[in-house]
Design a protein around this motif. Sequence first.
Motif, PDB file in Angstrom:
ATOM      1  N   LEU A  16       0.871  -1.143  -0.120  1.00 25.98           N
ATOM      2  CA  LEU A  16      -0.063  -0.074  -0.003  1.00 25.98           C
ATOM      3  C   LEU A  16       0.681   1.351  -0.096  1.00 25.98           C
ATOM      4  CD1 LEU A  16      -2.834   1.491   0.276  1.00 25.98           C
ATOM      5  CD2 LEU A  16      -2.417   1.165   2.779  1.00 25.98           C
ATOM      6  N   GLU A  17       1.777   1.113   1.051  1.00 27.02           N
ATOM      7  CA  GLU A  17       2.736   2.566   1.009  1.00 27.02           C
ATOM      8  C   GLU A  17       3.560   2.729  -0.140  1.00 27.02           C
ATOM      9  OE1 GLU A  17       2.426   4.434   3.728  1.00 27.02           O
ATOM     10  OE2 GLU A  17       2.243   3.503   5.536  1.00 27.02           O
ATOM     11  N   THR A  18       4.122   1.799  -0.720  1.00 32.78           N
ATOM     12  CA  THR A  18       4.813   1.918  -1.809  1.00 32.78           C
ATOM     13  C   THR A  18       4.413   2.064  -3.483  1.00 32.78           C
ATOM     14  OG1 THR A  18       5.529  -0.425  -2.024  1.00 32.78           O
ATOM     15  CG2 THR A  18       6.870   0.719  -0.618  1.00 32.78           C
ATOM     16  N   GLN A  19       3.269   1.246  -3.526  1.00 37.32           N
ATOM     17  CA  GLN A  19       2.658   1.093  -4.681  1.00 37.32           C
ATOM     18  C   GLN A  19       1.208   1.538  -4.709  1.00 37.32           C
ATOM     19  OE1 GLN A  19       3.516  -2.613  -6.465  1.00 37.32           O
ATOM     20  NE2 GLN A  19       5.160  -2.829  -4.958  1.00 37.32           N
ATOM     21  N   GLY A  20       0.543   1.929  -3.721  1.00 41.08           N
ATOM     22  CA  GLY A  20      -0.870   2.232  -3.624  1.00 41.08           C
ATOM     23  C   GLY A  20      -1.882   1.342  -3.440  1.00 41.08           C
ATOM     24  N   PRO A  21      -3.210   1.525  -3.630  1.00 34.86           N
ATOM     25  CA  PRO A  21      -4.149   0.673  -3.144  1.00 34.86           C
ATOM     26  C   PRO A  21      -4.231  -0.399  -4.128  1.00 34.86           C
ATOM     27  CG  PRO A  21      -5.197   2.821  -3.472  1.00 34.86           C
ATOM     28  CD  PRO A  21      -3.431   2.945  -3.372  1.00 34.86           C
ATOM     29  N   GLU A  22      -4.127  -0.142  -5.210  1.00 34.21           N
ATOM     30  CA  GLU A  22      -4.327  -1.120  -6.207  1.00 34.21           C
ATOM     31  C   GLU A  22      -3.560  -2.417  -6.289  1.00 34.21           C
ATOM     32  OE1 GLU A  22      -3.123   2.431  -7.475  1.00 34.21           O
ATOM     33  OE2 GLU A  22      -5.101   2.970  -7.098  1.00 34.21           O
ATOM     34  N   ALA A  23      -2.295  -2.051  -5.754  1.00 32.85           N
ATOM     35  CA  ALA A  23      -1.242  -3.112  -5.496  1.00 32.85           C
ATOM     36  C   ALA A  23      -1.572  -4.104  -4.338  1.00 32.85           C
ATOM     37  CB  ALA A  23       0.176  -2.608  -4.940  1.00 32.85           C
ATOM     38  N   VAL A  24      -2.771  -3.692  -3.702  1.00 32.81           N
ATOM     39  CA  VAL A  24      -2.926  -4.567  -2.280  1.00 32.81           C
ATOM     40  C   VAL A  24      -4.004  -5.845  -2.866  1.00 32.81           C
ATOM     41  CG1 VAL A  24      -3.924  -4.786  -0.109  1.00 32.81           C
ATOM     42  CG2 VAL A  24      -2.401  -2.866  -0.788  1.00 32.81           C
ATOM     43  N   SER A  25      -3.469  -6.880  -2.990  1.00 35.32           N
ATOM     44  CA  SER A  25      -4.355  -7.908  -3.601  1.00 35.32           C
ATOM     45  C   SER A  25      -3.867  -9.136  -2.752  1.00 35.32           C
ATOM     46  CB  SER A  25      -4.388  -8.297  -4.921  1.00 35.32           C
ATOM     47  OG  SER A  25      -2.978  -8.796  -5.397  1.00 35.32           O
ATOM     48  N   MET A  26      -4.673 -10.128  -2.645  1.00 31.23           N
ATOM     49  CA  MET A  26      -4.420 -11.420  -1.883  1.00 31.23           C
ATOM     50  C   MET A  26      -3.023 -12.232  -2.621  1.00 31.23           C
ATOM     51  SD  MET A  26      -6.325 -11.119   0.576  1.00 31.23           S
ATOM     52  CE  MET A  26      -6.688 -12.646   1.788  1.00 31.23           C
ATOM     53  N   ARG A  27      -3.084 -11.935  -4.052  1.00 34.73           N
ATOM     54  CA  ARG A  27      -2.122 -12.801  -4.787  1.00 34.73           C
ATOM     55  C   ARG A  27      -0.813 -12.047  -4.515  1.00 34.73           C
ATOM     56  NH1 ARG A  27      -3.604 -14.756  -9.856  1.00 34.73           N
ATOM     57  NH2 ARG A  27      -3.532 -16.624  -8.718  1.00 34.73           N
ATOM     58  N   ARG A  28      -0.707 -10.562  -4.385  1.00 34.01           N
ATOM     59  CA  ARG A  28       0.696  -9.858  -4.309  1.00 34.01           C
ATOM     60  C   ARG A  28       1.188  -9.891  -2.979  1.00 34.01           C
ATOM     61  NH1 ARG A  28       1.082  -4.604  -7.625  1.00 34.01           N
ATOM     62  NH2 ARG A  28       3.094  -4.998  -7.165  1.00 34.01           N
ATOM     63  N   ILE A  29       0.117  -9.952  -2.045  1.00 40.19           N
ATOM     64  CA  ILE A  29       0.683 -10.183  -0.543  1.00 40.19           C
ATOM     65  C   ILE A  29       1.190 -11.452  -0.552  1.00 40.19           C
ATOM     66  CG2 ILE A  29      -0.142 -10.503   1.692  1.00 40.19           C
ATOM     67  CD1 ILE A  29      -2.548  -8.496   1.178  1.00 40.19           C
ATOM     68  N   ALA A  30       0.686 -12.511  -1.040  1.00 45.67           N
ATOM     69  CA  ALA A  30       1.328 -13.706  -1.012  1.00 45.67           C
ATOM     70  C   ALA A  30       2.541 -13.974  -1.398  1.00 45.67           C
ATOM     71  CB  ALA A  30       0.323 -14.976  -1.549  1.00 45.67           C
ATOM     72  N   ASP A  31       2.664 -13.201  -2.781  1.00 48.07           N
ATOM     73  CA  ASP A  31       4.122 -13.346  -3.480  1.00 48.07           C
ATOM     74  C   ASP A  31       4.955 -12.929  -2.617  1.00 48.07           C
ATOM     75  OD1 ASP A  31       2.678 -14.601  -5.552  1.00 48.07           O
ATOM     76  OD2 ASP A  31       2.732 -12.691  -6.759  1.00 48.07           O
ATOM     77  N   ARG A  32       4.527 -11.613  -1.984  1.00 49.31           N
ATOM     78  CA  ARG A  32       5.522 -11.134  -1.131  1.00 49.31           C
ATOM     79  C   ARG A  32       6.180 -11.613  -0.062  1.00 49.31           C
ATOM     80  NH1 ARG A  32       7.755  -5.896  -0.907  1.00 49.31           N
ATOM     81  NH2 ARG A  32       6.406  -5.199  -2.580  1.00 49.31           N
ATOM     82  N   LEU A  33       5.029 -12.366   0.361  1.00 49.90           N
ATOM     83  CA  LEU A  33       5.549 -13.418   1.565  1.00 49.90           C
ATOM     84  C   LEU A  33       6.275 -14.779   1.067  1.00 49.90           C
ATOM     85  CD1 LEU A  33       2.445 -12.682   3.979  1.00 49.90           C
ATOM     86  CD2 LEU A  33       4.893 -12.019   4.126  1.00 49.90           C
TER      87      LEU A  33
END
Length: 178
Positions: A16-33
């Motif tokens: 959210l902080e680095t890429q904005g609200p559009e970047a917050v998805s379950m898939r992207r969160i999982a990828d980050r982790l």
Amino acid sequence: MADRLAQIVAAARELLETQGPEAVSMRRIADRLGIRAPSLYKHLPDKAAVESALQAEGLAGLAEALEAAEAGRRDGPALSALAAAYRQFALEHPHLYRLTSDRPLARDALPPGLEARAVAPLLRAVGGDIDVARAVWAFAHGMVLLELDGRFPPGTDLTGAWLAGTTAFAVPRHPLTT
């Protein structure tokens, strides 16, 4: 289990902080982790729950900023110090600020007492008058949104505008007479 939830929320906040609200998805969160997206659902049922957790983080961060401003004030009006802290928090965390303040607040998902904690410094600064506190918040929110959206002309003295606004709210109020 609680550690994984904290990791999920931290990853969501970083997106959210680095890429904005559009970047917050379950898939992207999982990828980050480095995990599979279905694993997230053991901790948070959906994206709305992630956003609720982020709203709680935003409200807690704002509460901390206001409490620090209140505690660190040596001179000058308390309202001005709180307004400066509010503005600084919003400008430093624009996406988190918008997520917390531009959408309905998921009050049922907030930790007990968090919303009251966030408003307490402002209430103290206005002598407990909830109507004045709401008016001050509306002023501050409007000023922040206009600043974040680049709506003020170049060279505008925003610090002066903030000071004028907080000074206006600090003027003693008298009941209207007919």
